[in-house]
Design a protein around this motif. Sequence first.
Motif: not given
Length: 427
Positions: A168, A205-206, A177, A202, A31, A173-174, A165, A209
């Motif tokens: 995001g 992505a978090a 995604a 997730l 990410g 923002t996740p 990723a 983000a």
Amino acid sequence: MAQDTAQQASTTPATPARALLPLILPAFVVGVGASLLLLGVSAAAEELQHVLWRNLPDALGVGRYSVLWMLVVLTATGVAVGLVVWKVPGHAGPDPATTGLDAPVLPPAVLPGLLLATALMLAGGPSLGPENPIIAVNVGLAFWLGCRLAPRLPRGLWPVLAEAATIGALFGTPVAAALVISEALAGRQLRGALWDNVFGPLAAAAAAALTTTLVAHPTFDLGLPAFGQPDWGDLLAVLVVASAAALLGMVAVLSFPYVHGAFARLRHPMVALPVGGLVLGLLAAVGGHLTLFKGLDEIGELAADPAGWSAGEYATMTVVKLAALLVAASCGFRGGRIFPAVFVGVAFGLCAHALVDAVHPSLGVAAGVLGMLLAVTRQAWVSLFVAALLVASSAILALLCIASLPAWLLVTGRPQMQVHEDGTPFR
């Protein structure tokens, strides 16, 4: 039957925590890396954009967005990208008209050329965004490095982490995604609960983000006038605008194989891309400089003064930007279609407001973006998410969900804005 399905889902064993914990560190690393690569390419392209569109014309005494300069820069961008596609190892990846967000795993030797072609495109002004090529580069890097540094993890994990990723990082923002991954998993036989399957993506992505937010502080809220409580007129407006935008988007989608085929008959990237750049310059001469580039900064300028342009001017920008997206995606420029489609939807929605004052600008923008993205991307959740994100109004969300139903009926089952390698439309 429904009861049996529900009972089967409820008895599906959940993945134990010890199986999910090893995913956290790789997801965070992917990410952060995906976000930094996106930010680095965007920053480099922005610096080159300033040189091409500010420093050079000022030094030469030419108008920054004069017709002559737009023709010169866009044609030169076609030449530069054409050289990369022709001469650089890997030829900057496959024909972008044949790929979507679910990028193939490319060999590492292809990735530098793809990055260079993407940066040149972003700086030069063609109407494409960074999403597709950046996803492809992150997928290739994550797969190549992950398989070597963590060989015990499943090889198929790395592309999923990299795609989530990058999405995001793109939206800061996740949630986007998570919606894309959930939509991709729909209909598949899952091992464990849905949340178990999106746990790693997730997390990636978090991390992406958060990295983007901390470094670049992005915002997608256009700052449009606040939308109050909806009424029956608003329901009619959102249904009409979203459906009309979807139909307009489908005109470009159905034209895509033919335009792509016309450029393919030019055979050589050093012919197709300069010709495409010249056509884009001519379109910019008609639509103005706001129809250049990926469109994210330009929608902020439109939204800052919704009354600053007439309905005819908004209509012109809508048609020109959609045509520019169609040409840029067909002639071989490396880029994605989401962000320019957002510009088309914003201009379309503001045109609806300019024509009918009763159509609230926030409602028109959200509905226009929803319909256009449904047609261009066929990603329903992402279309709803982006449309709601731009106006930051929970009151509009219910209206958008209703408007998505007829708009989806207009686009589902139709050809997509993507072709197979033989040029036939993708369904």
